[in-house]
Design an enzyme around this catalytic site. Structure first.
Site, PDB file in Angstrom:
ATOM      1  N   LYS A 278      86.203  -4.480  29.836  1.00 26.51           N
ATOM      2  CA  LYS A 278      85.502  -3.195  30.048  1.00 26.51           C
ATOM      3  C   LYS A 278      85.477  -2.368  28.769  1.00 26.51           C
ATOM      4  O   LYS A 278      85.964  -1.237  28.699  1.00 26.51           O
ATOM      5  CB  LYS A 278      86.095  -2.407  31.211  1.00 26.51           C
ATOM      6  CG  LYS A 278      85.964  -3.129  32.546  1.00 26.51           C
ATOM      7  CD  LYS A 278      86.258  -2.234  33.729  1.00 26.51           C
ATOM      8  CE  LYS A 278      86.174  -2.949  35.057  1.00 26.51           C
ATOM      9  NZ  LYS A 278      87.309  -3.884  35.313  1.00 26.51           N
TER      10      LYS A 278
HETATM   11  O1  S5P Z   1      83.912  -1.943  40.040  1.00 23.76           O
HETATM   12  C1  S5P Z   1      84.768  -2.774  39.784  1.00 23.76           C
HETATM   13  C2  S5P Z   1      84.656  -3.626  38.671  1.00 23.76           C
HETATM   14  C3  S5P Z   1      85.627  -4.591  38.449  1.00 23.76           C
HETATM   15  S1  S5P Z   1      85.367  -5.701  37.163  1.00 23.76           S
HETATM   16  N1  S5P Z   1      85.845  -2.928  40.587  1.00 23.76           N
HETATM   17  C4  S5P Z   1      86.819  -3.877  40.365  1.00 23.76           C
HETATM   18  O2  S5P Z   1      87.761  -3.953  41.160  1.00 23.76           O
HETATM   19  N2  S5P Z   1      86.739  -4.704  39.268  1.00 23.76           N
HETATM   20  C5  S5P Z   1      87.781  -5.712  38.973  1.00 23.76           C
HETATM   21  O3  S5P Z   1      87.828  -6.642  40.044  1.00 23.76           O
HETATM   22  C6  S5P Z   1      89.183  -5.144  38.838  1.00 23.76           C
HETATM   23  O4  S5P Z   1      89.461  -4.881  37.471  1.00 23.76           O
HETATM   24  C7  S5P Z   1      90.062  -6.256  39.403  1.00 23.76           C
HETATM   25  O5  S5P Z   1      90.435  -7.165  38.376  1.00 23.76           O
HETATM   26  C8  S5P Z   1      89.174  -6.999  40.380  1.00 23.76           C
HETATM   27  C9  S5P Z   1      89.396  -6.667  41.843  1.00 23.76           C
HETATM   28  O6  S5P Z   1      90.636  -7.109  42.281  1.00 23.76           O
HETATM   29  P1  S5P Z   1      91.094  -7.073  43.824  1.00 23.76           P
HETATM   30  O7  S5P Z   1      92.504  -7.536  43.797  1.00 23.76           O
HETATM   31  O8  S5P Z   1      90.959  -5.649  44.309  1.00 23.76           O
HETATM   32  O9  S5P Z   1      90.171  -8.006  44.574  1.00 23.76           O
END
Ligand code: S5P
Length: 263
Positions: A94
């Site tokens: 990011k």
């Molecule tokens: O809007 C976003 C963009 C990203 S890249 N929301 C997110 O959660 N992410 C990424 O996706 C975040 O940095 C994390 O690595 C992943 C979501 O993880 P989870 O464990 O909540 O599924």
């Protein structure tokens, strides 16, 4: 043509980016639109998990800056796994600074991201200079098969992505579609071009949230809302049966995609 009814194979013809075409083909060949987000701080754990699930994912997303025991060997091993199991690596950095600084952040420091990450994520807040900065780092490396996703709309509650911001961010992505492979967002209306890939995080088997603002939707919901690739993190990494859960996500996401493109 409407990208939502097009197959990944057909869309591979529509992109100007080598790495986007590669990702579309991997998805079609392996029948998976699952991106696993491995937010672990331990490199061995990451490699072990990657080798277990490699056959079921098209993309492995990591955060290199949370790894406690980073080494060049770790990268060598990770790249070898990506080759063995035919998935791409997305470093979810990011980037968000001026062109001059992101050029350095992308290619220098201990991580030297541009030397191994097929894809990175970028906040478009600084404007077009951020794309020029990343591209400038690649010119010095003479790397052609690299690209980025632009973060247009975040999954988290209360995000600051206004309608105007999102419109301008998508325009930036379209203008630089030789390097921008797609858009990180929640809604299909933000991705007009069949050559661009919609990457959607915030996915679990059921709708819900965590305690720090993350919001989740089901695999079927996100694919219907335009997700080409769905990002799943803790929904898999914290499951009791990791392989079983990976397979369940793969199947449900792929079936939702097939349903979406079927006439
Ligand atoms: O809007 C976003 C963009 C990203 S890249 N929301 C997110 O959660 N992410 C990424 O996706 C975040 O940095 C994390 O690595 C992943 C979501 O993880 P989870 O464990 O909540 O599924």
């Amino acid at each position: 043509r409407n990208r939502l009814s097009m197959s990944f194979m057909d869309r591979a013809q529509e992109t100007k980016s080598l790495v986007a075409a590669k990702l579309f083909r991997i998805m079609a060949e392996k029948r998976t639109n699952l991106c696993l987000s491995m937010d672990t701080t331990n490199s061995m754990e990451l490699l072990e998990l990657a080798s277990k699930v490699g056959a079921h994912i098209c993309l492995l997303k990591i955060h290199i800056d949370i790894i406690k025991d980073f080494s060049k060997d770790f990268i060598t091993n990770l790249v070898a796994l990506a080759k063995e199991y035919n998935f791409l690596i997305l470093e979810d950095r990011k980037f968000a600074d001026i062109g001059h600084v992101v050029k350095l952040q992308y290619s220098q420091g201990v991580h030297e991201i541009s030397s191994w990450a097929d894809l990175v994520t970028v906040h478009p807040i600084p404007g077009p200079g951020i794309i020029s900065g990343l591209k400038a780092a690649l010119e010095e490396l003479s790397q052609q098969d690299r690209g980025c996703f632009i973060v247009v709309e975040m999954s988290s509650q209360g995000n600051l992505n206004s309608a105007d911001y999102k419109t301008a961010a998508v325009k930036l992505a379209m203008t630089h579609s030789d390097f921008v492979v797609g858009i990180v967002c929640q809604s299909s209306s933000l991705v007009p071009d069949p050559g661009l890939i919609q990457l959607t995080p915030g996915v679990k088997l059921d709708k819900g949230s965590d305690t720090l603002g993350q919001q989740y939707n089901s695999p079927e919901h996100v694919v219907l809302n335009g997700a080409d690739v769905a990002v799943v993190g803790r929904g898999i990494t914290e499951a009791q049966d990791i392989i079983g859960t990976v397979k369940e996500f793969q199947t449900r996401l792929w079936e939702a995609y097939e349903k979406r493109i079927s006439p």
